[in-house]
Design a protein around this motif. Sequence first.
Motif, PDB file in Angstrom:
ATOM      1  N   UNK A   1      -8.740  32.295   4.663  1.00 44.01           N
ATOM      2  CA  UNK A   1      -9.683  31.173   4.593  1.00 44.01           C
ATOM      3  C   UNK A   1      -9.425  30.168   5.716  1.00 44.01           C
ATOM      4  N   UNK A   2      -8.181  29.760   5.854  1.00 43.82           N
ATOM      5  CA  UNK A   2      -7.864  28.776   6.894  1.00 43.82           C
ATOM      6  C   UNK A   2      -8.008  29.385   8.285  1.00 43.82           C
ATOM      7  N   UNK A   3      -7.634  30.656   8.422  1.00 44.51           N
ATOM      8  CA  UNK A   3      -7.781  31.326   9.716  1.00 44.51           C
ATOM      9  C   UNK A   3      -9.233  31.406  10.148  1.00 44.51           C
ATOM     10  N   UNK A   4     -10.101  31.751   9.205  1.00 42.30           N
ATOM     11  CA  UNK A   4     -11.533  31.808   9.507  1.00 42.30           C
ATOM     12  C   UNK A   4     -12.080  30.429   9.845  1.00 42.30           C
ATOM     13  N   UNK A   5     -11.608  29.398   9.115  1.00 45.80           N
ATOM     14  CA  UNK A   5     -12.059  28.030   9.375  1.00 45.80           C
ATOM     15  C   UNK A   5     -11.692  27.591  10.787  1.00 45.80           C
ATOM     16  N   UNK A   6     -10.512  27.970  11.240  1.00 47.48           N
ATOM     17  CA  UNK A   6     -10.083  27.628  12.603  1.00 47.48           C
ATOM     18  C   UNK A   6     -11.036  28.243  13.628  1.00 47.48           C
ATOM     19  N   UNK A   7     -11.366  29.523  13.442  1.00 49.22           N
ATOM     20  CA  UNK A   7     -12.268  30.206  14.377  1.00 49.22           C
ATOM     21  C   UNK A   7     -13.649  29.562  14.361  1.00 49.22           C
ATOM     22  N   UNK A   8     -14.153  29.252  13.165  1.00 52.56           N
ATOM     23  CA  UNK A   8     -15.478  28.624  13.042  1.00 52.56           C
ATOM     24  C   UNK A   8     -15.481  27.259  13.724  1.00 52.56           C
ATOM     25  N   UNK A   9     -14.416  26.488  13.538  1.00 54.60           N
ATOM     26  CA  UNK A   9     -14.331  25.174  14.161  1.00 54.60           C
ATOM     27  C   UNK A   9     -14.335  25.248  15.676  1.00 54.60           C
ATOM     28  N   UNK A  10     -13.603  26.201  16.222  1.00 55.87           N
ATOM     29  CA  UNK A  10     -13.557  26.376  17.678  1.00 55.87           C
ATOM     30  C   UNK A  10     -14.935  26.791  18.205  1.00 55.87           C
ATOM     31  N   UNK A  11     -15.606  27.675  17.472  1.00 56.45           N
ATOM     32  CA  UNK A  11     -16.966  28.073  17.861  1.00 56.45           C
ATOM     33  C   UNK A  11     -17.893  26.856  17.866  1.00 56.45           C
ATOM     34  N   UNK A  12     -17.729  25.970  16.881  1.00 58.54           N
ATOM     35  CA  UNK A  12     -18.539  24.762  16.819  1.00 58.54           C
ATOM     36  C   UNK A  12     -18.357  23.883  18.051  1.00 58.54           C
ATOM     37  N   UNK A  13     -17.098  23.714  18.495  1.00 57.15           N
ATOM     38  CA  UNK A  13     -16.835  22.931  19.701  1.00 57.15           C
ATOM     39  C   UNK A  13     -17.494  23.577  20.912  1.00 57.15           C
ATOM     40  N   UNK A  14     -17.402  24.905  21.012  1.00 51.21           N
ATOM     41  CA  UNK A  14     -18.013  25.603  22.144  1.00 51.21           C
ATOM     42  C   UNK A  14     -19.530  25.427  22.157  1.00 51.21           C
ATOM     43  N   UNK A  15     -20.143  25.448  20.963  1.00 54.12           N
ATOM     44  CA  UNK A  15     -21.597  25.261  20.882  1.00 54.12           C
ATOM     45  C   UNK A  15     -21.987  23.870  21.385  1.00 54.12           C
ATOM     46  N   UNK A  16     -21.165  22.867  21.064  1.00 56.13           N
ATOM     47  CA  UNK A  16     -21.456  21.505  21.523  1.00 56.13           C
ATOM     48  C   UNK A  16     -21.296  21.383  23.033  1.00 56.13           C
ATOM     49  N   UNK A  17     -20.223  21.984  23.558  1.00 62.41           N
ATOM     50  CA  UNK A  17     -19.837  21.671  24.930  1.00 62.41           C
ATOM     51  C   UNK A  17     -20.385  22.620  25.991  1.00 62.41           C
ATOM     52  N   UNK A  18     -20.659  23.875  25.672  1.00 61.06           N
ATOM     53  CA  UNK A  18     -21.107  24.810  26.703  1.00 61.06           C
ATOM     54  C   UNK A  18     -22.362  24.349  27.446  1.00 61.06           C
ATOM     55  N   UNK A  19     -23.381  23.798  26.744  1.00 61.21           N
ATOM     56  CA  UNK A  19     -24.547  23.317  27.502  1.00 61.21           C
ATOM     57  C   UNK A  19     -24.216  22.195  28.474  1.00 61.21           C
ATOM     58  N   UNK A  20     -23.120  21.469  28.221  1.00 57.88           N
ATOM     59  CA  UNK A  20     -22.767  20.341  29.076  1.00 57.88           C
ATOM     60  C   UNK A  20     -21.886  20.750  30.246  1.00 57.88           C
ATOM     61  N   UNK A  21     -21.397  21.982  30.234  1.00 56.09           N
ATOM     62  CA  UNK A  21     -20.519  22.437  31.313  1.00 56.09           C
ATOM     63  C   UNK A  21     -21.295  23.094  32.432  1.00 56.09           C
ATOM     64  N   UNK A  22     -22.585  22.883  32.450  1.00 56.45           N
ATOM     65  CA  UNK A  22     -23.419  23.382  33.544  1.00 56.45           C
ATOM     66  C   UNK A  22     -24.180  22.210  34.132  1.00 56.45           C
TER      67      UNK A  22
END
Length: 306
Positions: free
Chosen positions: A128-149
């Motif tokens: 559960x916690x391992x999956x939450x960590x992965x989901x959280x990191x994916x969330x950060x990437x979704x926020x930031x990837x559009x801004x890194x271009x």
Amino acid sequence: MNTRHELAGRVYLGIGMRMMAALCFVAMAGLVKAADALPTGQILFARSFVIVPVLFVSLAFRGQLQSLKTKRPDGHLVRSILGCGALGFWFVALRYLPLTDVTAILYLTPILNVILAMLVLKETVGIWRGTAVIVGIVGVLIIMLPKLSGSYDTAALIGIACCLGNAICFSFSLIQIRQLSGTESPTSIVFYFSFFSSLMALATMPFGWLWPDPLQWLMLIGIGALGGLGQLLLTACYKYAPISLIAPFEYSTLLWATLIGMFFFGEHPSASTFAGAALIIAAGIVVARREHRLGRQRLAEETPTP
């Protein structure tokens, strides 16, 4: 029946205090962003120092100065260094990223706590916690990837790095606070953090502090007052309701950040910001609930059976 109503009233009071603390911190962040013409060290001094004399005079007036007695000055110093670093990274991030984005990324802190527990404390992290960590990191990437271009990629990278620096410092700071709480009062923890942080921020004066204009003076006073009030509300709210119940209301900061960003800075969060924030919040709630359940299990195991 009265007892049930009183209990419900205390819970609502705790939730209200937590949401007001969230509003104070986001409003403070808005003032920090508006005062970006001033050096970060000067803003950090204002955030830390304003509450020191207020808290000291208040305790003296009530005859409670003995609550500042400490057995762990070294522990307070370490906590202050970590907390000061977290504030500094936060304030710099606000110079490079929209208020809503910074607020959403900082939700990564409880998820980072799980990673640190795994790497530093060698704790076993379940599915559960391992999956939450992965989901959280994916969330950060979704926020930031559009801004890194595009033309703002360098600023975005600096902002992201500062957000991660804040999360790391804050995570270690929470560990230090837990260790201090065994022997120190909440009042002394807040007071010595503000006192030592003020001294550390004051050391940056030779590096170019500016004389504020009247509006900047008001902003600096507001930063200190809102930060101190938010700290006191955050400390007090847990006396009225359990952490597991109050924790989800921490995410009300996203609402406040969105409104303040739109009305005062003309920032309009993108769909990617809300999508990423939703994933980070969901992951954070899962982590909080699992930590609460694991804490209850450990307490049950440590309690001797009659």
